[in-house]
Motif scaffolding. Structure first.
Motif, mmCIF file in Angstrom:
data_model
loop_
_atom_site.group_PDB
_atom_site.id
_atom_site.type_symbol
_atom_site.label_atom_id
_atom_site.label_comp_id
_atom_site.label_asym_id
_atom_site.label_seq_id
_atom_site.Cartn_x
_atom_site.Cartn_y
_atom_site.Cartn_z
ATOM 1 N N ARG A 65 0.822 -1.220 0.000
ATOM 2 C CA ARG A 65 0.000 0.000 0.000
ATOM 3 C C ARG A 65 0.853 1.265 0.000
ATOM 4 N N ARG A 66 2.142 1.144 0.245
ATOM 5 C CA ARG A 66 3.038 2.302 0.353
ATOM 6 C C ARG A 66 4.023 2.421 -0.800
ATOM 7 N N LEU A 67 4.343 1.326 -1.444
ATOM 8 C CA LEU A 67 5.424 1.296 -2.425
ATOM 9 C C LEU A 67 4.872 1.398 -3.841
ATOM 10 N N THR A 68 5.516 2.219 -4.667
ATOM 11 C CA THR A 68 5.074 2.398 -6.052
ATOM 12 C C THR A 68 6.275 2.329 -6.992
ATOM 13 N N GLY A 69 5.987 2.420 -8.265
ATOM 14 C CA GLY A 69 7.023 2.571 -9.287
ATOM 15 C C GLY A 69 7.908 1.367 -9.492
ATOM 16 N N GLU B 265 10.540 0.497 -7.972
ATOM 17 C CA GLU B 265 10.944 -0.191 -6.745
ATOM 18 C C GLU B 265 9.949 -1.292 -6.396
ATOM 19 N N ARG B 266 8.677 -1.035 -6.584
ATOM 20 C CA ARG B 266 7.637 -2.032 -6.328
ATOM 21 C C ARG B 266 7.814 -3.236 -7.265
ATOM 22 N N VAL B 267 8.008 -2.957 -8.531
ATOM 23 C CA VAL B 267 8.186 -4.010 -9.535
ATOM 24 C C VAL B 267 9.454 -4.807 -9.257
ATOM 25 N N ASP B 268 10.552 -4.093 -8.970
ATOM 26 C CA ASP B 268 11.826 -4.762 -8.729
ATOM 27 C C ASP B 268 11.794 -5.607 -7.454
ATOM 28 N N LEU B 269 11.110 -5.114 -6.434
ATOM 29 C CA LEU B 269 10.998 -5.896 -5.198
ATOM 30 C C LEU B 269 10.172 -7.151 -5.445
ATOM 31 N N ALA C 34 -0.787 -7.165 -4.938
ATOM 32 C CA ALA C 34 -2.251 -7.185 -4.954
ATOM 33 C C ALA C 34 -2.839 -5.928 -4.326
ATOM 34 N N GLN C 35 -2.012 -5.187 -3.629
ATOM 35 C CA GLN C 35 -2.482 -3.981 -2.940
ATOM 36 C C GLN C 35 -2.417 -2.768 -3.858
ATOM 37 N N ILE C 36 -3.420 -1.927 -3.750
ATOM 38 C CA ILE C 36 -3.430 -0.668 -4.493
ATOM 39 C C ILE C 36 -2.710 0.366 -3.628
ATOM 40 N N PRO C 37 -1.664 0.989 -4.168
ATOM 41 C CA PRO C 37 -0.954 1.989 -3.375
ATOM 42 C C PRO C 37 -1.883 3.131 -2.946
ATOM 43 N N GLU C 38 -1.739 3.543 -1.710
ATOM 44 C CA GLU C 38 -2.534 4.633 -1.161
ATOM 45 C C GLU C 38 -1.750 5.935 -1.330
ATOM 46 N N PRO C 39 -2.447 7.031 -1.588
ATOM 47 C CA PRO C 39 -1.736 8.294 -1.817
ATOM 48 C C PRO C 39 -1.076 8.877 -0.563
ATOM 49 N N ALA C 40 -1.640 8.613 0.597
ATOM 50 C CA ALA C 40 -1.071 9.165 1.832
ATOM 51 C C ALA C 40 0.235 8.456 2.155
ATOM 52 N N GLN C 41 1.271 9.241 2.388
ATOM 53 C CA GLN C 41 2.561 8.687 2.771
ATOM 54 C C GLN C 41 2.663 8.670 4.292
#
Length: 145
Positions: free
Chosen positions: A35-39, A41-45, A59-66
Motif C-alpha cells: 500500500r506504500r510502495l510504487t514505481g 521499486e515495487r516491480v523490482d521488489l 495485490a495492494q493498491i498503493p494509497e496516496p497518503a505517505q
C-alpha cells in the motif's frame, strides 16, 4: 528462496510458534508495504520475492497518503489488532528478511522513496541528512593580511 523457505525463516527469526502465524505476519506486512510502495521499486521488489509473496505485495493498491515508518507500524497495528510493540517486531522480522533478499541497492532505492523511519524497519541505521536553514551564514574565505 522459495515461499516455504521464506515462511520458515520468518518463523525462526520472529520466534513464531506456528507456520500459520508466520504466514499471517508475512501477509500483513507485505500487504501494508504494497500500500506504500510504487514505481520501479515495487516491480523490482516483487521480482526478487517468492511468487506467492510477490502476489501479496502487488495485490495492494498503493494509497496516496505517505506514512512515516512509525505511522506505518501504527496503521498496521490498527488493521491487525496488534499492539505497536508486537507489530514493530513483526514488521522488522519480515522487512529485515526482505532487505536481505532484495540486496543493498534495491533497499536503498526503496528507503529513499519512502518517508523517514523505514530504514530501521528494514534493519538499517536511520541516517539523517544535515539541513541548512535559509538564514545560515556561508563561511567566508579568510582575508589576506
Amino acid at each position: 528462496m522459495t515461499y516455504d523457505q521464506l515462511v520458515e525463516r520468518v518463523r525462526y527469526d520472529g520466534a513464531y510458534p506456528t507456520r500459520e502465524r508466520a504466514e499471517a505476519v508475512i501477509h500483513a506486512v507485505l500487504s501494508a508495504l504494497g500500500r506504500r510502495l510504487t514505481g520501479d521499486e515495487r516491480v523490482d521488489l516483487a521480482a526478487v520475492l517468492p511468487t506467492k509473496a510477490a502476489r501479496v505485495l502487488t495485490a495492494q493498491i498503493p494509497e496516496p497518503a505517505q506514512l512515516t515508518g512509525w505511522e506505518f507500524v501504527k496503521d498496521l497495528a490498527s488493521r491487525t489488532g496488534g499492539t505497536a510493540a508486537t507489530t514493530r517486531w513483526d514488521t522488522g522480522t519480515v522487512l529485515a528478511l526482505v532487505a536481505r533478499l532484495a540486496g543493498e541497492d534495491l533497499i536503498s532505492r526503496i528507503i529513499d522513496r519512502l518517508p523517514p523511519g523505514y530504514a530501521l524497519l528494514f534493519g538499517r541505521a536511520e541516517l539523517t541528512r544535515p539541513t541548512v536553514s535559509p538564514t545560515a551564514r556561508t563561511p567566508q574565505p579568510a582575508q589576506a593580511a
